[in-house]
Design an enzyme around this catalytic site. Structure first.
Site, PDB file in Angstrom:
ATOM      1  CB  SER A  45      -0.720  -0.062   1.220  1.00 31.92           C
ATOM      2  OG  SER A  45      -1.634  -1.088   1.257  1.00 31.92           O
ATOM      3  CG  HIS A  76      -2.200  -4.897  -2.192  1.00 32.18           C
ATOM      4  ND1 HIS A  76      -2.656  -4.045  -1.203  1.00 32.18           N
ATOM      5  CD2 HIS A  76      -0.715  -5.272  -2.057  1.00 32.18           C
ATOM      6  CE1 HIS A  76      -1.682  -4.155  -0.048  1.00 32.18           C
ATOM      7  NE2 HIS A  76      -0.759  -5.010  -0.716  1.00 32.18           N
ATOM      8  NE  ARG A 101       3.400  -8.235   0.546  1.00 33.58           N
ATOM      9  CZ  ARG A 101       4.314  -7.007   0.692  1.00 33.58           C
ATOM     10  NH1 ARG A 101       3.406  -5.945   0.736  1.00 33.58           N
ATOM     11  NH2 ARG A 101       5.209  -7.327   0.691  1.00 33.58           N
ATOM     12  CB  THR A 102      -1.713 -13.864  -1.466  1.00 38.10           C
ATOM     13  OG1 THR A 102      -1.790 -13.989  -3.031  1.00 38.10           O
ATOM     14  CG2 THR A 102      -2.548 -14.830  -0.719  1.00 38.10           C
ATOM     15  CD  GLU A 210      -2.168  -4.973  14.473  1.00 39.25           C
ATOM     16  OE1 GLU A 210      -2.107  -3.677  14.554  1.00 39.25           O
ATOM     17  OE2 GLU A 210      -1.942  -5.594  13.682  1.00 39.25           O
ATOM     18  CB  SER A 229       2.456  -7.954   4.206  1.00 44.03           C
ATOM     19  OG  SER A 229       3.033  -6.681   4.445  1.00 44.03           O
ATOM     20  CG  ASN A 252      -1.454   3.186  11.419  1.00 47.23           C
ATOM     21  OD1 ASN A 252      -1.229   2.516  10.478  1.00 47.23           O
ATOM     22  ND2 ASN A 252      -1.485   2.281  12.607  1.00 47.23           N
TER      23      ASN A 252
HETATM   24  N1  HPA Z   1      -1.551  -2.630  12.084  1.00 46.23           N
HETATM   25  C1  HPA Z   1      -1.554  -3.712  10.934  1.00 46.23           C
HETATM   26  N2  HPA Z   1      -1.082  -3.317   9.772  1.00 46.23           N
HETATM   27  C2  HPA Z   1      -1.290  -2.153   9.534  1.00 46.23           C
HETATM   28  C3  HPA Z   1      -1.225  -1.138  10.240  1.00 46.23           C
HETATM   29  C4  HPA Z   1      -1.437  -1.284  11.863  1.00 46.23           C
HETATM   30  O1  HPA Z   1      -1.494  -0.330  12.552  1.00 46.23           O
HETATM   31  N3  HPA Z   1      -0.892   0.010   9.648  1.00 46.23           N
HETATM   32  C5  HPA Z   1      -0.794  -0.366   8.313  1.00 46.23           C
HETATM   33  N4  HPA Z   1      -0.860  -1.652   8.043  1.00 46.23           N
END
Ligand code: HPA
Length: 300
Positions: A45, A76, A101-102, A210, A229, A252
């Site tokens: 991404s 993607h 990607r997978t 998470e 990934s 983020n």
């Molecule tokens: N967590 C998991 N995958 C992600 C995150 C995240 O905070 N940001 C971009 N991909």
């Protein structure tokens, strides 16, 4: 001229992952019209626009290659480009650039996740560059900035190495991951982009983000970045002798360290960072390409 590769693997007939990868590599070589790819790049991404700055010479859809599944992930694509990376001495290196990607969270299993990397190895690649978007656990690293990956925590609960073994000389299950992300590739990337922060990437299964408690736990375990990934691809790449460079775009603050998380936010930040990432990736690939030791045939 290309030497035709004898194809005996038929995934529909239940062939194993390495035979399917060999079939896909032969199809790729034929569709792209060349068999000299030595570097494979995955655009996660935010990294898709990097293709605009690279010299694409041919393109094939993964829909036309054995064993690939259309990526269901946001941001993607599903193409493989053949790209010329020029070097100052005019020799150059040919690269495969995968726009999709997978992910393990798509539910197709670890072998499907590893298939692209195995295909690249079967096609003759020596090095993979894996890019992605990640959450960050470190204050001050900055949303919208890239970071180099030094190591990983595989928190997915899965491994791509539980199935059949690859052909010799890589027919080992107990793969050494000491230099999972190779220091010499990181050195070259650092020369091209000296100011990038570096850290450990924790790979979760996903697809849900998470919990704050999981992020606290991952941080205590030594993680700096978090995503869904790359970790299985890296393990699969090491098994077949590929060296790996990992670069994450921080989209983020990880769960509990900032605001609420959304996939749209990840895509928006990635979109805004795309022009800068395209320049960075072109510079890093040029630095790798110019390092001839990476592309020499191993002594026989
Ligand atoms: N967590 C998991 N995958 C992600 C995150 C995240 O905070 N940001 C971009 N991909």
């Amino acid at each position: 001229m290309l030497t035709p590769t004898p194809i005996s693997a038929d995934p529909a007939a239940g062939h194993g992952p390495f035979e399917t990868a060999r079939l896909a590599a032969a199809q790729l070589t034929e569709a792209l019209g060349r068999n000299d790819h030595r570097l494979a790049v995955w655009l996660g991404s935010g990294w898709q626009r990097a293709v605009d700055r690279l010299g694409v010479t041919a393109t094939v859809s993964t829909a036309d290659l054995a064993g690939f599944h259309r990526s269901g992930a946001m941001g993607h694509g599903s193409d493989v480009h053949s790209v010329r990376i020029e070097t100052p001495d005019g020799i150059g290196v040919q690269a495969l650039v995968f726009t999709g990607r997978t992910h393990l969270y798509e539910g197709l299993g670890p072998a499907a996740v590893a298939h692209g990397v195995r295909t690249a190895a079967a096609a003759g690649c020596r090095v993979v560059v894996l890019t992605n978007a990640a959450g960050c656990m470190r204050e001050g690293w900055g949303v919208g900035r890239p970071a180099l990956v030094t190591d990983q925590l595989n928190l997915t609960g899965a491994s791509p190495l539980t199935g059949p073994l690859p052909p010799p000389p890589n027919d080992s299950r107990h793969v050494d991951l000491t230099d999972a992300y190779h220091p010499r590739l990181r050195d070259l990337a650092r020369n091209a982009a000296p100011d990038l922060p570096e850290g450990v990437y924790a790979g979760f299964h996903g697809p849900e983000f998470e919990t704050p408690a999981e992020i606290v736990a991952a941080r205590r375990l030594g993680a700096d970045l978090v995503g869904q990934s790359m970790v299985l691809e890296t393990i699969a790449a090491r098994q077949v002798g590929l060296e790996v460079l990992g670069i994450s775009l921080i989209t983020n603050a990880a769960a509990g360290l900032g605001g609420k998380l959304s996939a749209q936010e990840v895509v928006d930040v990635a979109h805004a960072a795309a022009p800068e990432l395209a320049v960075l990736l072109a510079d890093v690939l040029a630095a790798l390409a110019a390092h001839h030791d990476l592309w020499q045939d191993p002594p026989s």
